[in-house]
Design an enzyme around this catalytic site. Structure first.
Site, PDB file in Angstrom:
ATOM      1  N   ASN A 395      57.166  16.786 -41.456  1.00  0.00           N
ATOM      2  CA  ASN A 395      56.092  16.962 -40.492  1.00  0.00           C
ATOM      3  C   ASN A 395      56.335  18.178 -39.598  1.00  0.00           C
ATOM      4  OD1 ASN A 395      54.077  16.756 -38.611  1.00  0.00           O
ATOM      5  ND2 ASN A 395      54.362  14.593 -38.195  1.00  0.00           N
ATOM      6  N   ASP A 396      57.268  18.059 -38.653  1.00  0.00           N
ATOM      7  CA  ASP A 396      57.480  19.159 -37.711  1.00  0.00           C
ATOM      8  C   ASP A 396      57.879  20.457 -38.404  1.00  0.00           C
ATOM      9  OD1 ASP A 396      56.875  17.480 -35.620  1.00  0.00           O
ATOM     10  OD2 ASP A 396      58.955  16.863 -35.332  1.00  0.00           O
TER      11      ASP A 396
END
Lengths: 466, 110
Positions: A395-396
């Site tokens: 994600n990040d």
């Protein structure tokens, strides 16, 4: 053996340790490197045993530890490597403290003068308190990694902070150094009280240093403790005037320091902001604002169609993939695609796992050939010419907000999956990542979201590819 | 300027040079092997066992034997466990035959 012969054998061992790390420059030479390390250790231990008077006791203790060490090492799951490494750091730290106490107890057993000269005492103090901090800090890190938060708040993966934390740490550090100085100056029959006070304070300090560091920063913490364990070993080497210990300790110390630096750079965080802690708290405010935006979601069949018609695919694995135990399924999918003549590669962000290089090991375990696994800097330019970027459990590290000033992750190097012609993202839900911020990648027109358990989704894709 | 050099100066010389060696060797380690790097450095730092062995095997039995013996047992877990787990991981990074035959296809996509 004469002292010179012993010193020369220690030199051979030191060189073998250096060669062992040098071997790790390539997967093909790495196993030979590990062998060099083992031979070096064998020489070091055998040489030392020849100097001891009670080989039976020394060897007996070694067998007890060695058997349990091998048993654990053979069974441990690769997802649990960070815990194992943290536990091992704590052992080196504790051993350094015990050895320091043994030196103080009887310096002559180590060939040192009794009472211990001032110089050796200073070195002893440094080795002992670094060891104590390494020990208690690693125990906390182990607890955080193993998810022991329910057994005590100090093990919580969320940062534990309190008012005046930094002042308290500074105060404790001052007391620790003060006790260390008192120990150096103390008469030989009064050296134990300041020594024990110093160790006690150092143990407490180790706990306090690690508790404010959040789950997202664990790769930095492990690397840092790796470094500390090396410096502790070097400190003991100084007090024993043993150059092999100094060399081995410095190698490990600088290795851990470099890994810490690489991890910090990969998260665009300064080393001090990690140490001061508080990161890893998810702030729901930013995440909530965009949650209503529309996403395009698809099924496993849709993804199989996209992948099957692509010429090039880059898979971006995150730790979520390993948690879902989907590595083998992903490899199977990649093999199916390759059989169709499609180029498949894996793009690895330095902090994709929970310790440096963790994701590479998890993929290697799933029998993904290492030459298909590419580091961030080497693959980022290829995304724009890639048909499908398949983000699995990350994600990040693929958040394009990293290039926007003002974003909490601004400046963090990311995998530029958003530049691919089509982006497929598998996630369990729309929840935000560690950094607690929304990810615009999910809302792009070219992005297809596939919700569900990574393993299930990938297995469905494999079926659909047949 | 005569007389012997103090051992501490010799030690500092070795220390500084070893840090330089470590710095250069470790930057050359491929990022893919950073986890094995950490486990092998774990095993290498267990060379403090040398100190513990001297205490455990000292001629006079006493607290030193106990402290040393305990330290030997604890750190032997690292020595043996560290090299074993590193070996296990590196075995996974072996080039498999099928990987070799398919290597040419791994180039960047069209």
């Amino acid at each position: 053996m004469s002292a010179n012969q012993i010193a020369l054998l220690y030199l051979v061992a030191s060189v073998l340790f250096i060669l062992s790390l040098k071997g790790l420059s390539h997967p093909l030479s790495a196993r030979r490197g590990n062998l060099f390390g083992m031979i070096g250790m064998g020489i070091a231990v055998a040489t030392t045993l020849s100097m001891t008077h009670r080989v039976d006791i020394a060897l007996g203790a070694m067998v007890v530890g060695g058997v349990s060490g091998v048993a654990v090492a053979r069974r441990v799951q690769m997802t649990h490597m960070p815990e194992l490494v943290a536990a091992m750091h704590s052992l080196v730290g504790l051993a350094a403290v015990l050895i320091a106490a043994a030196i103080l107890n009887d310096p002559r057993a180590f060939g040192l003068d009794d009472p211990l000269p001032i110089g050796n005492r200073v070195e002893l103090v440094i080795g002992a308190f670094v060891g104590a901090i390494t020990f208690s800090g690693s125990v906390i890190a182990f607890g955080k990694l193993a998810g022991l938060g329910t057994y005590g708040r100090v093990f919580s993966s969320a940062p534990v902070t309190f008012a005046g934390q930094h002042v308290a740490n500074l105060l404790l550090a001052t007391v620790m150094v003060g006790a260390g100085m008192a120990f150096v100056a103390a008469p030989s029959d009064g050296a134990w009280p300041p020594f024990l006070i110093m160790i006690g304070v150092a143990l407490l300090l180790g706990v306090l240093i690690i508790i404010p560091i959040g789950g997202a920063d664990m790769p930095v913490v492990i690397s840092m403790l790796n470094s500390y364990s090396g410096w502790a070993a070097a400190g003991i080497g100084f007090s024993l005037n043993n150059s092999m210990l100094i060399i081995a300790g410095s190698l490990v110390g600088s290795s851990g320091a470099i890994l810490s630096y690489i991890m910090c750079r990969a998260m665009n965080r300064s080393f001090f902001s990690v140490i001061l802690g508080g990161f890893g708290t998810s702030d729901g405010a930013i995440a909530g604002s965009a949650a209503q935006k529309a996403v395009r979601s698809g099924s496993a069949d849709d993804v199989a169609f996209l992948l099957g018609n692509a010429e090039s695919v880059i898979i971006v694995p995150g730790y979520g993939l390993a948690v879902g135990r989907a590595q083998h399924a992903v490899n199977e999918m990649a093999e199916k695609l390759r059989a169709k003549g499609i180029s498949v590669r894996y793009a690895i962000h330095p902090v994709a796992g929970r310790m440096p290089g963790h994701m590479n090991v998890l993929l290697a375990e799933a029998e993904v050939p290492y030459d298909q696994v590419v580091e961030m800097d080497d693959i980022n330019n290829d995304f724009s010419s890639t048909d499908v970027a398949f983000v699995l459990g990350a994600n990040d590290v693929v958040n394009p907000l990293a290039s926007q000033p003002g974003s909490p992750i601004y400046g963090m190097p990311i995998l530029e999956a958003h530049k691919a012609r089509t982006v497929v993202v598998n996630k369990r839900s729309m929840a935000a990542g560690y950094a607690g911020i929304d990810n615009p990648l999910f809302y792009m027109d070219r992005t297809m979201m596939v919700f569900g358990d990574a393993k299930k989704v990938v297995e469905d894709i494999v079926k659909a590819l047949d | 300027m005569t007389g012997l050099v103090d051992p501490i100066v010799v030690n500092i010389t070795i220390f500084v040079l070893a840090i330089f060696v470590g710095y250069h060797v470790v930057w050359n380690v491929t990022p893919a092997l950073h986890t094995p790097l950490m486990s092998v450095t774990n095993a290498i730092s267990s060379v403090v066992m040398v100190g513990a062995l001297l205490a455990a095997g000292s001629a006079t039995e006493g607290y030193g034997t106990l402290l040393g013996g305990l330290a030997v047992a604890l750190v032997a877990i690292n020595t043996f466990g560290g090299f074993t787990v590193t070996h296990r991981m590196l075995e996974m990074f072996k080039t498999k035959d099928r990987a070799k035959t398919r290597a040419p296809r791994t180039g960047p996509g069209a």
